[in-house]
Design a protein around this motif. Structure first.
Motif, PDB file in Angstrom:
ATOM      1  N   PRO A 108       1.138  -1.372   0.065  1.00 33.56           N
ATOM      2  CA  PRO A 108      -0.193   0.032  -0.355  1.00 33.56           C
ATOM      3  C   PRO A 108       1.106   0.964  -0.248  1.00 33.56           C
ATOM      4  O   PRO A 108       2.076   1.536   1.071  1.00 33.56           O
ATOM      5  N   ALA A 109       0.345   2.479  -0.646  1.00 32.55           N
ATOM      6  CA  ALA A 109       1.109   3.829  -1.001  1.00 32.55           C
ATOM      7  C   ALA A 109       0.792   4.745  -1.538  1.00 32.55           C
ATOM      8  O   ALA A 109      -1.190   4.510  -1.096  1.00 32.55           O
ATOM      9  N   ARG A 110       1.326   5.786  -0.884  1.00 34.77           N
ATOM     10  CA  ARG A 110       0.792   7.163  -1.545  1.00 34.77           C
ATOM     11  C   ARG A 110       1.649   7.806  -2.498  1.00 34.77           C
ATOM     12  O   ARG A 110       2.560   7.415  -3.432  1.00 34.77           O
ATOM     13  N   THR A 111       0.829   8.343  -3.893  1.00 39.58           N
ATOM     14  CA  THR A 111       1.210   9.018  -4.904  1.00 39.58           C
ATOM     15  C   THR A 111       1.020  10.173  -5.083  1.00 39.58           C
ATOM     16  O   THR A 111      -0.292  10.610  -4.998  1.00 39.58           O
ATOM     17  N   TRP A 112       2.140  11.165  -4.871  1.00 46.63           N
ATOM     18  CA  TRP A 112       1.792  13.080  -4.838  1.00 46.63           C
ATOM     19  C   TRP A 112       2.481  13.043  -6.063  1.00 46.63           C
ATOM     20  O   TRP A 112       2.795  12.466  -7.211  1.00 46.63           O
ATOM     21  N   SER A 113       2.180  14.152  -6.886  1.00 40.57           N
ATOM     22  CA  SER A 113       2.002  14.883  -8.667  1.00 40.57           C
ATOM     23  C   SER A 113       1.450  16.114  -7.630  1.00 40.57           C
ATOM     24  O   SER A 113       0.714  16.601  -7.073  1.00 40.57           O
ATOM     25  N   LYS A 151     -10.526 -13.048  10.755  1.00 41.30           N
ATOM     26  CA  LYS A 151     -11.976 -13.928  10.249  1.00 41.30           C
ATOM     27  C   LYS A 151     -12.571 -13.510   9.519  1.00 41.30           C
ATOM     28  O   LYS A 151     -13.397 -13.763   8.265  1.00 41.30           O
ATOM     29  N   ASP A 152     -12.530 -11.871   9.221  1.00 41.12           N
ATOM     30  CA  ASP A 152     -13.334 -10.897   8.110  1.00 41.12           C
ATOM     31  C   ASP A 152     -12.681 -10.277   7.370  1.00 41.12           C
ATOM     32  O   ASP A 152     -13.333  -9.969   6.411  1.00 41.12           O
ATOM     33  N   ASP A 195     -10.330  -1.053   4.540  1.00 40.02           N
ATOM     34  CA  ASP A 195     -10.752  -1.159   3.770  1.00 40.02           C
ATOM     35  C   ASP A 195     -11.448  -2.832   4.146  1.00 40.02           C
ATOM     36  O   ASP A 195     -11.354  -3.395   2.824  1.00 40.02           O
ATOM     37  N   GLU A 196     -10.860  -2.626   4.726  1.00 39.01           N
ATOM     38  CA  GLU A 196     -11.258  -5.083   5.609  1.00 39.01           C
ATOM     39  C   GLU A 196      -9.901  -5.870   5.032  1.00 39.01           C
ATOM     40  O   GLU A 196     -11.022  -6.480   3.956  1.00 39.01           O
TER      41      GLU A 196
END
Length: 269
Positions: A108-113, A151-152, A195-196
């Motif tokens: 999981p990441a973040r993209t800056w633009s 479990k979920d 986002d489970e």
């Protein structure tokens, strides 16, 4: 401190001068900070020589119902107005955008633009709950993920960016090592409660050798990488000086690299 401008620096001291690194951290945190406003900023009045001070009203979030003006950095809705909260950069740096993404290893990441041009993609370590450089058993992974998530939540797992279903061996009764995890392999566990989902990634380190001296005209060097990935043997990789510090490399130099099997590219050297 209370609104998170110092997040990421557990050793913050307000009376101490900032390093450049700390100043950069506080600046990035400011860009993501939610703006507030006050109905009454407070006042004072003097009566018979006695000053009476009225404090400011409680702050409320600055919000907007226009998605285009309030979702470039954060799309959180205010519980009171049910409009989007407005972050500092959304008001004062409208060309800056922050999007959820994944990196070359599916972390999981973040993209800056900026104005549509990508600045960079960075791992979202806020979601990481564990990290290993040794083998991990199915039970250890179960314990760190937790019963509720196990479990979920939806699970996915990757090795060098390629999909691999080793997560299926996670169990509270499995005391054997999960196959891709090992001494020297970087295993990271991410849990996204919103986002489970649980994402587990393994990044291997490979030995590589320069096949020739650095080519100063092309600003490149070619490496022979030793080892196999999920999809097979790694082909020779040509690196650019724009991406890596390679100008001092010579033929037969050995280096350690990480490699994205998904993208068929070396990611670090």
């Amino acid at each position: 401190y209370e609104i998170g401008l110092t997040d990421g620096n557990d050793n913050f001291v307000g009376s101490k001068a900032c390093t450049r690194e700390e100043a950069a951290l506080y600046a990035v945190n400011t860009l993501q900070a939610t703006l507030v406003e006050y109905e009454n900023k407070g006042s004072s009045v003097t009566i018979n020589g006695i000053e009476v001070v009225q404090g400011a009203s409680a702050p409320t979030y600055v919000t907007s119902s226009i998605a285009g003006a309030a979702t470039a950095i954060d799309d959180t809705l205010d519980n009171t107005t049910h409009d989007y909260t407005v972050e500092f950069a959304e008001r004062y740096q409208p060309d800056l955008e922050l999007d959820a993404d994944v990196d070359a290893f599916e972390r999981p990441a973040r993209t800056w633009s900026w104005n549509g041009q990508e600045i960079g993609t960075y791992v979202n370590y806020d979601l990481m709950v564990a990290e290993y450089t040794t083998a991990v058993t199915g039970k250890e992974m179960y314990d760190v993920v937790g019963k509720t998530a196990f479990k979920d939540y939806d699970f996915s797992s990757f090795v060098d960016g390629e999909d691999d279903d080793f997560y299926k061996d996670i169990s509270r009764n499995n005391d054997t090592d999960l196959a891709p995890t090992a001494d020297g392999a970087l295993t990271q566990v991410f849990v996204n409660s919103d986002d489970e989902e649980v994402i587990i990634t393994v990044v291997n380190t490979y030995l590589a050798k320069a096949t020739a001296d650095y080519n100063d005209k092309k600003d490149t060097i070619t490496l022979e990488v030793y080892g196999d990935t999920l999809s097979g043997s790694i082909k020779n990789q040509t690196l650019s000086g724009e991406d890596f510090a390679i100008a001092d490399m010579e033929a037969d130099d050995f280096v350690l690299v990480t490699y994205s099997d998904r993208d068929d590219e070396i990611q670090s050297i």
